[in-house]
Design a protein around this motif. Structure first.
Motif, PDB file in Angstrom:
ATOM      1  N   HIS A  86       0.855  -1.160   0.130  1.00  0.00           N
ATOM      2  CA  HIS A  86      -0.133  -0.299  -0.116  1.00  0.00           C
ATOM      3  C   HIS A  86       0.736   1.386  -0.123  1.00  0.00           C
ATOM      4  O   HIS A  86       0.319   2.320  -0.165  1.00  0.00           O
ATOM      5  CB  HIS A  86      -0.563   0.146   1.059  1.00  0.00           C
ATOM      6  CG  HIS A  86      -1.712  -0.650   1.429  1.00  0.00           C
ATOM      7  ND1 HIS A  86      -2.809  -0.918   0.465  1.00  0.00           N
ATOM      8  CD2 HIS A  86      -2.107  -1.749   2.060  1.00  0.00           C
ATOM      9  CE1 HIS A  86      -3.314  -2.068   1.212  1.00  0.00           C
ATOM     10  NE2 HIS A  86      -2.987  -3.285   2.246  1.00  0.00           N
ATOM     11  N   GLY A  87       2.126   1.344   0.151  1.00  0.00           N
ATOM     12  CA  GLY A  87       2.582   1.896   0.458  1.00  0.00           C
ATOM     13  C   GLY A  87       2.474   3.315   1.606  1.00  0.00           C
ATOM     14  O   GLY A  87       2.165   2.875   2.590  1.00  0.00           O
ATOM     15  N   TYR A  88       2.237   4.378   1.343  1.00  0.00           N
ATOM     16  CA  TYR A  88       1.939   4.888   2.345  1.00  0.00           C
ATOM     17  C   TYR A  88       0.186   5.579   2.570  1.00  0.00           C
ATOM     18  O   TYR A  88      -0.062   6.199   3.272  1.00  0.00           O
ATOM     19  CB  TYR A  88       2.510   6.896   2.189  1.00  0.00           C
ATOM     20  CG  TYR A  88       4.062   6.347   2.747  1.00  0.00           C
ATOM     21  CD1 TYR A  88       5.212   6.301   3.786  1.00  0.00           C
ATOM     22  CD2 TYR A  88       4.833   7.120   1.932  1.00  0.00           C
ATOM     23  CE1 TYR A  88       5.755   6.039   3.721  1.00  0.00           C
ATOM     24  CE2 TYR A  88       6.535   6.851   2.066  1.00  0.00           C
ATOM     25  CZ  TYR A  88       6.684   6.109   2.946  1.00  0.00           C
ATOM     26  OH  TYR A  88       8.098   6.181   2.796  1.00  0.00           O
ATOM     27  N   GLY A  89      -0.165   5.114   0.996  1.00  0.00           N
ATOM     28  CA  GLY A  89      -1.742   5.669   1.046  1.00  0.00           C
ATOM     29  C   GLY A  89      -2.107   6.343   0.439  1.00  0.00           C
ATOM     30  O   GLY A  89      -2.891   6.750   0.685  1.00  0.00           O
ATOM     31  N   ILE A  90      -1.146   7.710  -0.328  1.00  0.00           N
ATOM     32  CA  ILE A  90      -0.609   9.321  -0.008  1.00  0.00           C
ATOM     33  C   ILE A  90      -1.622   9.641  -1.964  1.00  0.00           C
ATOM     34  O   ILE A  90      -2.650   9.648  -1.807  1.00  0.00           O
ATOM     35  CB  ILE A  90       0.472   9.714  -0.396  1.00  0.00           C
ATOM     36  CG1 ILE A  90       1.461  10.075   0.833  1.00  0.00           C
ATOM     37  CG2 ILE A  90       0.144  11.084  -1.031  1.00  0.00           C
ATOM     38  CD1 ILE A  90       2.474  10.334   1.208  1.00  0.00           C
ATOM     39  N   ARG A 205       5.959  13.934   2.787  1.00  0.00           N
ATOM     40  CA  ARG A 205       5.601  15.327   2.346  1.00  0.00           C
ATOM     41  C   ARG A 205       6.074  15.228   1.059  1.00  0.00           C
ATOM     42  O   ARG A 205       5.120  16.029  -0.217  1.00  0.00           O
ATOM     43  CB  ARG A 205       6.862  16.135   3.209  1.00  0.00           C
ATOM     44  CG  ARG A 205       6.001  16.123   4.346  1.00  0.00           C
ATOM     45  CD  ARG A 205       6.375  18.041   5.141  1.00  0.00           C
ATOM     46  NE  ARG A 205       7.639  17.217   5.536  1.00  0.00           N
ATOM     47  CZ  ARG A 205       8.207  16.993   6.645  1.00  0.00           C
ATOM     48  NH1 ARG A 205       7.631  16.932   7.995  1.00  0.00           N
ATOM     49  NH2 ARG A 205       9.691  16.685   7.126  1.00  0.00           N
ATOM     50  N   ALA A 206       7.487  14.360   0.378  1.00  0.00           N
ATOM     51  CA  ALA A 206       8.077  14.662  -1.409  1.00  0.00           C
ATOM     52  C   ALA A 206       7.127  14.548  -1.940  1.00  0.00           C
ATOM     53  O   ALA A 206       6.495  14.626  -3.177  1.00  0.00           O
ATOM     54  CB  ALA A 206       9.315  13.874  -0.853  1.00  0.00           C
ATOM     55  N   ILE A 207       6.195  13.426  -1.169  1.00  0.00           N
ATOM     56  CA  ILE A 207       5.248  12.005  -2.044  1.00  0.00           C
ATOM     57  C   ILE A 207       4.100  13.009  -2.628  1.00  0.00           C
ATOM     58  O   ILE A 207       3.188  13.131  -3.424  1.00  0.00           O
ATOM     59  CB  ILE A 207       5.400  10.530  -1.816  1.00  0.00           C
ATOM     60  CG1 ILE A 207       6.396  10.045  -1.843  1.00  0.00           C
ATOM     61  CG2 ILE A 207       3.869  10.254  -2.915  1.00  0.00           C
ATOM     62  CD1 ILE A 207       6.920   9.711  -3.493  1.00  0.00           C
ATOM     63  N   GLN A 208       3.858  13.109  -1.219  1.00  0.00           N
ATOM     64  CA  GLN A 208       2.243  14.121  -1.095  1.00  0.00           C
ATOM     65  C   GLN A 208       2.214  15.123  -2.605  1.00  0.00           C
ATOM     66  O   GLN A 208       1.423  16.213  -2.247  1.00  0.00           O
ATOM     67  CB  GLN A 208       2.517  14.617   0.379  1.00  0.00           C
ATOM     68  CG  GLN A 208       0.863  15.167   0.348  1.00  0.00           C
ATOM     69  CD  GLN A 208      -0.467  14.574   0.656  1.00  0.00           C
ATOM     70  OE1 GLN A 208      -0.179  13.996   1.235  1.00  0.00           O
ATOM     71  NE2 GLN A 208      -1.200  15.052  -0.583  1.00  0.00           N
ATOM     72  N   VAL A 209       3.764  15.601  -2.041  1.00  0.00           N
ATOM     73  CA  VAL A 209       4.262  17.362  -3.082  1.00  0.00           C
ATOM     74  C   VAL A 209       3.873  16.602  -4.622  1.00  0.00           C
ATOM     75  O   VAL A 209       2.991  17.886  -5.326  1.00  0.00           O
ATOM     76  CB  VAL A 209       5.274  18.053  -2.660  1.00  0.00           C
ATOM     77  CG1 VAL A 209       5.475  19.115  -3.896  1.00  0.00           C
ATOM     78  CG2 VAL A 209       5.175  18.374  -1.709  1.00  0.00           C
TER      79      VAL A 209
END
Length: 280
Positions: A86-90, A205-209
């Protein structure tokens, strides 16, 4: 590493069973617990609104199994199995957010309805908290009355007190020398795997961006692939340096430092109110 957000009236998490929260998850809920208490809160809110002359349709509780994509504690820890699957689910969360935004139909708020629901800003109770912060509670709001109906009249004071204590524990845990040493080793391990981050939150945070900036489906898929790779490297390095164990030990020490006799009584009372609400 995230602190609990003071002011949240309905705390929820979507964590895996082996969670690591201060005070044995005193101010956190599993998905199943949150759904159970949300039903009661929504019904109590509807009753209060009806008594004030407004129709408030209770929101349906979300169905389905708990999500396995969230970190299992506020320290950014992640198990390898969840990371690989699932990774982080982001990315899924971003996709759902976009769909909801597209489907939403804006409506002009009714001032009287909003006043009944969330209360008058001039009629608030200010709670002084153990960490030096304050929480404000709208005394006449239906959402406040609903919490009192479900949990008891002293719930807000107890909840925000223990929430502040949890924040203090988290802060002390992440600055514990053993945790700092383990996180430095984790960062070095991650660098060898091709990723740069000082803390687990940096990768998220990097993935979210990237997810928020993705303009089309191919871009979203590319971010999803990058998320899985980053999460797997993250979890693998956490396992190698035993970051989770360092945090568990430090959190135990921090809890003992944070609690005095009064806070222990508050914590026990909050747990009793929470369990009584969940047992209904």
């Amino acid at each position: 590493m995230g602190l609990v957000g003071c002011g949240t009236s309905s705390p929820a998490d979507r964590a895996r069973p082996a969670r690591l929260y201060p005070f044995a998850s005193a101010v956190y809920y599993t998905d199943a617990e949150q759904r159970a208490v949300d039903v009661q809160l929504e019904q109590a809110t509807a009753t209060c609104m009806r008594d004030r002359g407004f129709s408030y349709p209770p929101a349906a509780a979300a169905a389905g199994p708990p999500s396995a994509s969230e970190p299992d504690n506020p320290y950014g820890l992640l198990d390898l199995g969840t990371a690989r699957t699932h990774g982080y689910g982001i990315v899924p969360a971003e996709v759902q957010h976009r769909r909801r935004s597209q489907a939403a139909t804006p409506t002009a708020p009714d001032p009287g309805y909003e006043l009944a629901l969330v209360g008058d800003q001039q009629r608030q109770t200010i709670l002084d908290l153990p960490d030096g912060s304050q929480a404000t509670v709208a005394s006449d709001a239906c959402v406040t009355r609903a919490r009192q109906a479900v949990y008891g009249r002293d719930w807000d004071r107890l909840y925000f007190t223990v929430q502040a204590l949890s924040n203090m524990v988290i802060t002390r845990t992440v600055t514990d020398p053993a945790v700092v040493t383990a996180q430095t080793a984790w960062s070095s391990c991650l660098s060898r795997a091709g990723h740069r981050a000082e803390s687990p939150d940096d990768l998220r945070r990097a993935i979210q961006v990237r997810a928020q900036s993705a303009a089309d489906d191919p871009a979203i898929r590319a971010v999803a692939k990058a998320e899985l790779a980053a999460a797997e490297a993250d979890a693998s390095c956490q396992e190698q340096v035993e970051l989770g164990q360092a945090i568990r030990t430090a959190q135990d020490r921090a809890e003992q430092r944070t609690l005095n006799d009064q806070f222990r009584r508050d914590l026990e009372q909050l747990r009793n109110l929470k369990q009584a609400a969940l047992a209904r």
